[in-house]
Design a protein around this motif. Structure first.
Motif, PDB file in Angstrom:
ATOM      1  N   VAL A   1     -12.010  16.396  -2.560  1.00  0.00           N
ATOM      2  CA  VAL A   1     -10.713  16.563  -3.197  1.00  0.00           C
ATOM      3  C   VAL A   1     -10.598  15.498  -4.287  1.00  0.00           C
ATOM      4  CG1 VAL A   1      -9.474  15.084  -1.537  1.00  0.00           C
ATOM      5  CG2 VAL A   1      -8.229  16.853  -2.817  1.00  0.00           C
ATOM      6  N   THR A   2     -10.055  15.908  -5.438  1.00  0.00           N
ATOM      7  CA  THR A   2      -9.787  14.986  -6.532  1.00  0.00           C
ATOM      8  C   THR A   2      -8.282  14.891  -6.684  1.00  0.00           C
ATOM      9  OG1 THR A   2     -11.863  15.520  -7.635  1.00  0.00           O
ATOM     10  CG2 THR A   2     -10.126  14.535  -8.993  1.00  0.00           C
ATOM     11  N   LEU A   3      -7.803  13.664  -6.723  1.00  0.00           N
ATOM     12  CA  LEU A   3      -6.360  13.406  -6.752  1.00  0.00           C
ATOM     13  C   LEU A   3      -6.025  12.418  -7.859  1.00  0.00           C
ATOM     14  CD1 LEU A   3      -5.956  12.948  -2.902  1.00  0.00           C
ATOM     15  CD2 LEU A   3      -5.135  14.907  -4.245  1.00  0.00           C
ATOM     16  N   PRO A   4      -4.763  12.407  -8.300  1.00  0.00           N
ATOM     17  CA  PRO A   4      -4.353  11.424  -9.312  1.00  0.00           C
ATOM     18  C   PRO A   4      -4.332  10.013  -8.721  1.00  0.00           C
ATOM     19  CG  PRO A   4      -2.477  12.751  -8.611  1.00  0.00           C
ATOM     20  CD  PRO A   4      -3.694  13.324  -7.942  1.00  0.00           C
ATOM     21  N   SER A   5      -4.628   9.033  -9.539  1.00  0.00           N
ATOM     22  CA  SER A   5      -4.582   7.629  -9.094  1.00  0.00           C
ATOM     23  C   SER A   5      -3.124   7.186  -9.027  1.00  0.00           C
ATOM     24  CB  SER A   5      -5.385   6.741 -10.051  1.00  0.00           C
ATOM     25  OG  SER A   5      -6.745   6.991  -9.915  1.00  0.00           O
ATOM     26  N   ASP A   6      -2.493   7.582  -7.963  1.00  0.00           N
ATOM     27  CA  ASP A   6      -1.082   7.329  -7.738  1.00  0.00           C
ATOM     28  C   ASP A   6      -0.916   6.936  -6.271  1.00  0.00           C
ATOM     29  OD1 ASP A   6       1.651   8.710  -6.705  1.00  0.00           O
ATOM     30  OD2 ASP A   6       1.855   8.052  -8.795  1.00  0.00           O
ATOM     31  N   PRO A   7      -0.037   5.994  -5.970  1.00  0.00           N
ATOM     32  CA  PRO A   7       0.135   5.584  -4.581  1.00  0.00           C
ATOM     33  C   PRO A   7       0.428   6.739  -3.619  1.00  0.00           C
ATOM     34  CG  PRO A   7       1.230   4.012  -6.006  1.00  0.00           C
ATOM     35  CD  PRO A   7       0.772   5.161  -6.885  1.00  0.00           C
ATOM     36  N   ALA A   8       1.118   7.767  -4.066  1.00  0.00           N
ATOM     37  CA  ALA A   8       1.417   8.910  -3.195  1.00  0.00           C
ATOM     38  C   ALA A   8       0.151   9.652  -2.781  1.00  0.00           C
ATOM     39  CB  ALA A   8       2.382   9.869  -3.895  1.00  0.00           C
ATOM     40  N   SER A   9      -0.920   9.494  -3.534  1.00  0.00           N
ATOM     41  CA  SER A   9      -2.176  10.184  -3.231  1.00  0.00           C
ATOM     42  C   SER A   9      -2.893   9.597  -2.019  1.00  0.00           C
ATOM     43  CB  SER A   9      -3.102  10.142  -4.439  1.00  0.00           C
ATOM     44  OG  SER A   9      -2.547  10.882  -5.511  1.00  0.00           O
TER      45      SER A   9
ATOM     46  N   VAL B   1      -9.155   4.438  -0.694  1.00  0.00           N
ATOM     47  CA  VAL B   1      -8.323   5.136  -1.681  1.00  0.00           C
ATOM     48  C   VAL B   1      -7.289   4.176  -2.273  1.00  0.00           C
ATOM     49  CG1 VAL B   1      -6.585   6.949  -1.933  1.00  0.00           C
ATOM     50  CG2 VAL B   1      -8.719   7.423  -0.734  1.00  0.00           C
ATOM     51  N   THR B   2      -6.701   3.333  -1.446  1.00  0.00           N
ATOM     52  CA  THR B   2      -5.752   2.338  -1.958  1.00  0.00           C
ATOM     53  C   THR B   2      -6.432   1.455  -2.997  1.00  0.00           C
ATOM     54  OG1 THR B   2      -4.448   2.354   0.066  1.00  0.00           O
ATOM     55  CG2 THR B   2      -4.268   0.388  -1.328  1.00  0.00           C
ATOM     56  N   ASN B   3      -7.671   1.038  -2.733  1.00  0.00           N
ATOM     57  CA  ASN B   3      -8.401   0.246  -3.721  1.00  0.00           C
ATOM     58  C   ASN B   3      -8.616   1.035  -5.006  1.00  0.00           C
ATOM     59  OD1 ASN B   3      -8.570  -1.992  -2.136  1.00  0.00           O
ATOM     60  ND2 ASN B   3     -10.698  -1.715  -1.565  1.00  0.00           N
ATOM     61  N   ALA B   4      -8.968   2.313  -4.885  1.00  0.00           N
ATOM     62  CA  ALA B   4      -9.203   3.132  -6.081  1.00  0.00           C
ATOM     63  C   ALA B   4      -7.924   3.265  -6.908  1.00  0.00           C
ATOM     64  CB  ALA B   4      -9.718   4.518  -5.682  1.00  0.00           C
ATOM     65  N   VAL B   5      -6.776   3.299  -6.251  1.00  0.00           N
ATOM     66  CA  VAL B   5      -5.501   3.415  -6.959  1.00  0.00           C
ATOM     67  C   VAL B   5      -5.078   2.068  -7.545  1.00  0.00           C
ATOM     68  CG1 VAL B   5      -3.022   3.858  -6.650  1.00  0.00           C
ATOM     69  CG2 VAL B   5      -4.711   5.407  -5.638  1.00  0.00           C
ATOM     70  N   GLN B   6      -5.141   1.014  -6.743  1.00  0.00           N
ATOM     71  CA  GLN B   6      -4.600  -0.283  -7.164  1.00  0.00           C
ATOM     72  C   GLN B   6      -5.491  -1.063  -8.114  1.00  0.00           C
ATOM     73  OE1 GLN B   6      -3.659  -2.507  -3.626  1.00  0.00           O
ATOM     74  NE2 GLN B   6      -1.648  -1.561  -3.459  1.00  0.00           N
ATOM     75  N   HIS B   7      -6.793  -0.954  -7.970  1.00  0.00           N
ATOM     76  CA  HIS B   7      -7.675  -1.853  -8.698  1.00  0.00           C
ATOM     77  C   HIS B   7      -8.378  -1.238  -9.894  1.00  0.00           C
ATOM     78  CE1 HIS B   7      -6.892  -4.881  -5.737  1.00  0.00           C
ATOM     79  NE2 HIS B   7      -7.226  -4.046  -4.776  1.00  0.00           N
TER      80      HIS B   7
ATOM     81  N   THR C   1      -7.969   9.557 -12.096  1.00  0.00           N
ATOM     82  CA  THR C   1      -8.141  10.279 -10.840  1.00  0.00           C
ATOM     83  C   THR C   1      -9.195   9.571  -9.997  1.00  0.00           C
ATOM     84  OG1 THR C   1      -9.894  11.715 -11.704  1.00  0.00           O
ATOM     85  CG2 THR C   1      -7.613  12.522 -11.909  1.00  0.00           C
ATOM     86  N   PHE C   2      -9.263   9.971  -8.748  1.00  0.00           N
ATOM     87  CA  PHE C   2     -10.350   9.543  -7.857  1.00  0.00           C
ATOM     88  C   PHE C   2     -10.731  10.759  -7.029  1.00  0.00           C
ATOM     89  CE2 PHE C   2      -6.482   8.845  -5.472  1.00  0.00           C
ATOM     90  CZ  PHE C   2      -6.792   9.359  -4.221  1.00  0.00           C
ATOM     91  N   THR C   3     -11.925  10.728  -6.461  1.00  0.00           N
ATOM     92  CA  THR C   3     -12.411  11.833  -5.646  1.00  0.00           C
ATOM     93  C   THR C   3     -12.837  11.312  -4.293  1.00  0.00           C
ATOM     94  OG1 THR C   3     -13.166  13.033  -7.594  1.00  0.00           O
ATOM     95  CG2 THR C   3     -14.134  13.695  -5.490  1.00  0.00           C
TER      96      THR C   3
ATOM     97  N   GLY D   1      -8.560  -5.292   2.202  1.00  0.00           N
ATOM     98  CA  GLY D   1      -9.018  -3.911   2.317  1.00  0.00           C
ATOM     99  C   GLY D   1     -10.504  -3.772   2.558  1.00  0.00           C
ATOM    100  N   MET D   2     -11.317  -4.414   1.751  1.00  0.00           N
ATOM    101  CA  MET D   2     -12.764  -4.285   1.911  1.00  0.00           C
ATOM    102  C   MET D   2     -13.251  -5.015   3.156  1.00  0.00           C
ATOM    103  SD  MET D   2     -13.543  -2.099  -0.255  1.00  0.00           S
ATOM    104  CE  MET D   2     -15.298  -2.066  -0.007  1.00  0.00           C
ATOM    105  N   VAL D   3     -12.564  -6.065   3.565  1.00  0.00           N
ATOM    106  CA  VAL D   3     -12.914  -6.744   4.813  1.00  0.00           C
ATOM    107  C   VAL D   3     -12.694  -5.775   5.976  1.00  0.00           C
ATOM    108  CG1 VAL D   3     -12.279  -8.609   6.389  1.00  0.00           C
ATOM    109  CG2 VAL D   3     -12.441  -9.060   3.937  1.00  0.00           C
ATOM    110  N   ILE D   4     -11.578  -5.054   5.937  1.00  0.00           N
ATOM    111  CA  ILE D   4     -11.286  -4.074   6.980  1.00  0.00           C
ATOM    112  C   ILE D   4     -12.347  -2.979   6.980  1.00  0.00           C
ATOM    113  CG2 ILE D   4      -9.671  -2.238   7.644  1.00  0.00           C
ATOM    114  CD1 ILE D   4      -7.411  -4.160   6.686  1.00  0.00           C
ATOM    115  N   VAL D   5     -12.654  -2.443   5.795  1.00  0.00           N
ATOM    116  CA  VAL D   5     -13.640  -1.361   5.697  1.00  0.00           C
ATOM    117  C   VAL D   5     -15.000  -1.822   6.202  1.00  0.00           C
ATOM    118  CG1 VAL D   5     -14.910   0.123   4.086  1.00  0.00           C
ATOM    119  CG2 VAL D   5     -12.439  -0.147   3.847  1.00  0.00           C
ATOM    120  N   ARG D   6     -15.453  -2.983   5.750  1.00  0.00           N
ATOM    121  CA  ARG D   6     -16.764  -3.489   6.181  1.00  0.00           C
ATOM    122  C   ARG D   6     -16.795  -3.720   7.691  1.00  0.00           C
ATOM    123  NH1 ARG D   6     -19.617  -5.097   1.571  1.00  0.00           N
ATOM    124  NH2 ARG D   6     -18.285  -5.548  -0.196  1.00  0.00           N
ATOM    125  N   SER D   7     -15.724  -4.295   8.210  1.00  0.00           N
ATOM    126  CA  SER D   7     -15.672  -4.594   9.643  1.00  0.00           C
ATOM    127  C   SER D   7     -15.691  -3.318  10.472  1.00  0.00           C
ATOM    128  CB  SER D   7     -14.421  -5.419   9.946  1.00  0.00           C
ATOM    129  OG  SER D   7     -14.330  -5.685  11.317  1.00  0.00           O
TER     130      SER D   7
END
Length: 175
Positions: free
Chosen positions: A9-17, A52-58, A65-67, A104-110
């Protein structure tokens, strides 16, 4: 089950996504046989939320968009990829105890490591990147090892783990 299943799925880079992406992933995994209440489902939802939060915020507006890609390979491995077109790759930042973000990435890696998976980042043709998480797939039992369940519980806790507070990476390497 097919040897290989894919969904994206491809979505807009928006917090609601973020919620839309998380719900999409949960729905696809349910269609592939993962019960919504399986412990690994919580871990996957949290991993997707953080990526996804990282893709939107950073991406600072440089990736409109992000996929989110999902691939189930031979019923053995689940690949989760989040792609954006921003050239900056995720950074390992020290997670200060009083810091409100940056974990975020600490959580993902862990979560990834403690669930028996691995994480990687690959470049895309347009100069962006895809952050990949690969996890073992065990729908037959719908149970994840105790360390994976504990990691999910710690990741949602407001208090960082002792390793995170010391600035030690999930693989035991100093940052």
């Amino acid at each position: 089950m097919a040897d290989h299943q894919e969904a994206a799925v491809t979505l807009p880079s928006d917090p609601a996504s973020v919620r839309v992406a998380r719900d999409y992933v949960a729905g696809v995994l349910g269609q592939w046989g993962l019960p919504e209440r399986a412990p690994v489902a919580d871990s996957v939802r949290l991993i997707v939320s953080e990526l996804v939060t990282n893709a939107v915020q950073h991406t600072f507006g440089r990736s409109p968009t992000f996929t989110v890609d999902l691939r189930l390979e031979r019923g053995e491995r689940l690949r989760i990829g989040v792609t954006d077109s921003h050239p900056r790759w995720p950074q390992r930042l020290p997670a200060a105890v009083q810091q409100d973000n940056g974990r975020g990435m600490v959580i993902v890696r862990s979560l990834t490591a403690e669930c028996g998976g691995r994480m990687s980042v690959t470049p895309t043709a347009d100069g962006g990147k895809t952050v990949w998480v690969v996890l073992p797939w065990a729908v037959e039992t719908a149970v994840v090892d105790r360390p994976c369940r504990e990691a999910a519980a710690r990741a949602t806790s407001p208090v960082p783990s002792p390793a995170t507070a010391r600035g030690v990476g999930v693989l035991g390497r100093s940052r």
